[in-house]
Write a protein that holds these residues in place. Structure first.
Motif, PDB file in Angstrom:
ATOM      1  N   ALA A   1      28.800  17.815  58.310  1.00 61.15           N
ATOM      2  CA  ALA A   1      27.896  19.239  58.503  1.00 61.15           C
ATOM      3  C   ALA A   1      26.497  18.807  57.213  1.00 61.15           C
ATOM      4  O   ALA A   1      25.925  18.186  58.068  1.00 61.15           O
ATOM      5  N   LEU A   2      27.208  18.529  56.364  1.00 65.32           N
ATOM      6  CA  LEU A   2      26.187  18.213  55.290  1.00 65.32           C
ATOM      7  C   LEU A   2      25.690  17.041  55.466  1.00 65.32           C
ATOM      8  O   LEU A   2      24.343  16.526  54.627  1.00 65.32           O
ATOM      9  N   SER A   3      26.522  15.257  55.957  1.00 68.12           N
ATOM     10  CA  SER A   3      25.066  14.242  56.113  1.00 68.12           C
ATOM     11  C   SER A   3      24.969  14.454  57.520  1.00 68.12           C
ATOM     12  O   SER A   3      23.360  14.309  57.035  1.00 68.12           O
ATOM     13  N   LEU A   4      25.259  15.859  58.052  1.00 69.91           N
ATOM     14  CA  LEU A   4      23.534  16.578  59.114  1.00 69.91           C
ATOM     15  C   LEU A   4      22.480  16.530  58.688  1.00 69.91           C
ATOM     16  O   LEU A   4      21.269  16.413  58.772  1.00 69.91           O
ATOM     17  N   ALA A   5      22.986  17.282  57.161  1.00 72.22           N
ATOM     18  CA  ALA A   5      21.814  17.694  57.309  1.00 72.22           C
ATOM     19  C   ALA A   5      20.697  16.894  56.302  1.00 72.22           C
ATOM     20  O   ALA A   5      19.655  17.802  55.964  1.00 72.22           O
ATOM     21  N   GLY A   6      21.584  16.034  55.878  1.00 70.09           N
ATOM     22  CA  GLY A   6      20.151  15.712  55.162  1.00 70.09           C
ATOM     23  C   GLY A   6      20.659  15.435  53.572  1.00 70.09           C
ATOM     24  O   GLY A   6      20.028  14.859  52.519  1.00 70.09           O
ATOM     25  N   ILE A   7      22.206  15.907  53.292  1.00 72.67           N
ATOM     26  CA  ILE A   7      22.210  16.047  51.547  1.00 72.67           C
ATOM     27  C   ILE A   7      23.520  14.786  50.635  1.00 72.67           C
ATOM     28  O   ILE A   7      24.488  14.420  51.688  1.00 72.67           O
ATOM     29  N   PRO A   8      22.699  14.134  50.008  1.00 66.28           N
ATOM     30  CA  PRO A   8      23.115  12.992  49.292  1.00 66.28           C
ATOM     31  C   PRO A   8      24.599  12.827  48.792  1.00 66.28           C
ATOM     32  O   PRO A   8      24.635  14.320  48.407  1.00 66.28           O
ATOM     33  N   PRO A   9      25.654  12.485  48.863  1.00 65.95           N
ATOM     34  CA  PRO A   9      25.689  10.709  49.346  1.00 65.95           C
ATOM     35  C   PRO A   9      25.410  10.432  50.627  1.00 65.95           C
ATOM     36  O   PRO A   9      26.418   9.290  50.730  1.00 65.95           O
TER      37      PRO A   9
END
Lengths: 490, 148
Positions: free
Chosen positions: A375-383
């Motif tokens: 989910a964080l990856s989808l939203a574009g949160i590093p890293p």
């Protein structure tokens, strides 16, 4: 050489036939499915290594030279997408085996899953438009069956919409094929690339636009996405995950391939693609915010993320297209993982409705972690990999001064984060809601989801080499001559 | 002759589109069949003009007919045939489940549309119906699994 190319198409079809024959023994069907997909992943890895080191791997079926025979091509773009897709298909198959249940234990599930694999592989590997039509049909027909395998009322309702829309797209594709053959006299993609330059500009653009509409329906870009959020959520989780991760991405691949091959530089519909991309990103994410069910929210996000890929293509630069290729790979893995994690929640509690979920971070911590990372990856949160993909795309856009579409993509990204936190707050935090009689989570389901999550993290860790590969693939595509030379040998 | 075929293709596309926009699945199906016939005619037209020889008899004056479009059409017909029979089965299943083959509205979509314009009671009633439906589905799934 061409054996490696034929394997991803021939092996799953053969395995599907065997799988029907041993239909009485579910264990045998499972072994056949898993072994086939493991072999195909290895095959795709070899293809990718060869395509990257020695240039595109080309096979001519029956020894008939292009443009007369059936051509199979694995250049960098097809090989990297093929590898990502097959790895995802393998993980989802393991997940489905772990989940069990009526639909996954149906005698038809494994054979149809294998023909779906064959269709996806063929769509990536084929070197001519007509075989692309055929492979799309193989893939879609399998997806019709998988979607409606349960025969439930809601599946039949949404199955109708899905089949009718797909058929309309197929009829349009056929018409486009007829018109392209009338004007260019060939359907071989490499041959089309040279012949299209001799056509009048208007004719060339009209044909390319018709093809764009066809694949736009398959890829679910605005304004042709309406069928997707309606039909995907009703299928069983494993099936929805595969659809979400692969089917629309095959459409995106077809858009990238045709728009770069058919139209010479300077003639490409840059403004059109970028406007479509902006609208797709924004409308998809706004649709997601209005929803209140995990699968439906995620289905709208599929649409939204397609916009980023089309945006990368729309720049028509090495950086932009490279970013798009990287983003497609990231999406295939991340999106599937998200759906699998959502499926874990549904399996555990019996519902995906956010109003009736809560406190899962305590009752199902494994599902919570496996949901949070993608989910964080989808939203574009590093890293995570989503950050790298979006960063590459936005960087490419700013280089060329496309401020408007970049601003929209940032806004859509912010709204994606909002929508992910909505799921997080609704399902994982808060008071534990009394839920209906759920199931314990089988180890295979959690294991498959964890493996895909790890693969998504690997994409982020090895982002350097992977992005360099994507840029090389984009360079091949934009030059155009590389593909033509590999296929036609001139 | 080419004009006649082109006009026929246009008519097929027109009728097919009209039928496609109907609510009953069987009409939609006939519409799709007409549309695919139209597309097939367009491909056939790509083969060349009227009266060209197919296998033998070609010379400097009369070029042979291009056989490739015929092969395309043959493949396309087979594929459309398969998918059409699948759709027929789906229509039959729909008739078994609901008593007709009309394409139904989506409950959740209707909920979002009505949220802004309709009274709270109606929304509550729809939400209750939706929850009951979901429970019904879940229970049936459990039953089926238990049955196995």
């Amino acid at each position: 050489m061409s054996g490696l190319l034929a394997l991803p198409i021939a092996l799953p079809i053969g395995a599907a036939a065997v799988s029907i024959v041993v239909g009485r023994w579910r264990a045998a069907q499972r072994v056949i499915g898993v072994v086939t997909l493991v072999a195909l992943v290895a095959d795709a890895a070899v293809l990718l290594a060869r395509a990257d080191s020695d240039g595109a791997v080309v096979g001519q079926a029956g020894g008939w030279e292009a443009p007369f025979g059936i051509t199979l091509v694995a250049d960098r773009l097809s090989a990297v997408l093929l590898l990502a897709s097959l790895a995802t298909l393998l993980a989802v198959l393991v997940y489905a085996i772990g989940q069990g249940g009526v639909e996954r234990n149906h005698v038809g599930f494994h054979p149809v899953y294998l023909t779906l694999t064959a269709g996806v592989s063929a769509a990536f590997l084929t070197g001519d438009l007509f075989n692309m039509f055929v492979s799309f049909e193989v893939m879609l027909t399998s997806s019709y069956v998988l979607l409606t395998l349960g025969g439930r009322r809601d599946q039949v309702r949404t199955g109708m919409t899905y089949v009718v829309i797909s058929l309309v797209a197929s009829v349009l594709f056929l018409t486009a094929l007829g018109l392209i053959y009338s004007s260019a006299g060939t359907v071989n993609l490499a041959d089309l690339a040279t012949r299209f330059t001799q056509l009048p500009v208007g004719e060339r653009q009209a044909l390319a636009l018709l093809v764009l509409v066809v694949f736009g329906i398959k890829a679910a870009v605005f304004p042709l996405f309406f069928w997707l959020p309606d039909s995907y959520p009703t299928a069983p989780t494993a099936v929805t995950a595969v659809f979400a991760g692969l089917l629309t991405k095959v459409g995106v691949y077809a858009i990238i391939r045709t728009q770069t091959v058919l139209l010479p530089p300077g003639d490409r519909p840059q403004v059109l693609l970028l406007s479509v991309a902006a609208a797709t990103m924004l409308i998809g994410v706004l649709g997601a915010i209005a929803q209140n069910d995990i699968k439906r929210i995620l289905s709208f996000h599929i649409v939204s993320q397609i916009g980023y890929m089309v945006m990368g293509l729309g720049f028509f630069t090495v950086a932009g297209l490279g970013g798009a290729v990287f983003f497609v790979v990231h999406q295939i893995i991340t999106k599937t993982t998200l759906f699998l994690a959502g499926g874990l929640v549904e399996h555990r509690t019996g519902t995906g409705n956010l109003d009736r979920l809560g406190g899962l971070v305590r009752t199902a911590p494994a599902a919570a972690v496996l949901f949070l990372v993608p989910a964080l990856s989808l939203a574009g949160i590093p890293p995570f990999s989503g950050f790298i993909g979006k960063f590459a795309l936005i960087d490419a856009g700013l280089d060329d001064g496309w401020w408007g579409v970049v601003a929209v993509s940032l806004l859509a990204s912010l709204l994606t984060l909002f929508s992910m936190t909505k799921i997080w707050a609704g399902a994982f935090w808060g008071e534990a809601e009394p839920v209906g009689p759920g199931h314990r989570l089988p180890g295979l389901m959690v294991g498959a989801t964890a493996a895909l999550t790890a693969l998504g993290l690997a994409v982020a860790i090895f982002a350097g080499p992977l992005y360099a590969l994507s840029e090389r693939a984009a360079d091949d595509m934009l030059q155009g001559t590389v593909y033509v030379q590999a296929v036609l040998g001139r | 002759m080419t004009i006649v075929l082109a006009a026929a293709a246009a008519a097929l596309f027109g009728c097919g589109t009209f039928l496609l926009l109907q609510r009953q699945l069987t009409r939609v199906l006939v519409g799709l069949a007409l549309l695919s016939h139209g597309a097939n005619l367009v491909i056939i037209l790509a083969a060349g003009g009227r009266g060209a020889p197919t296998f033998v008899g070609g010379d400097e004056d009369r070029a042979l007919l291009d056989p490739l479009p015929q092969a395309f059409v043959l493949t396309a017909i087979v594929i459309t045939f398969g998918v059409t029979s699948f759709l027929l089965a789906l229509a039959y299943r729909s008739w078994l489940l609901t008593g007709d083959d009309e394409v139904q509205d989506d409950v959740e979509d209707r909920l979002i549309v009505t949220r802004w314009s309709v009274s709270e009671e109606l929304i509550d009633a729809e939400e209750a119906a939706l929850a009951a439906h979901a429970e019904d589905v879940a229970r049936r799934e459990m039953d089926e699994e238990a049955h196995r």
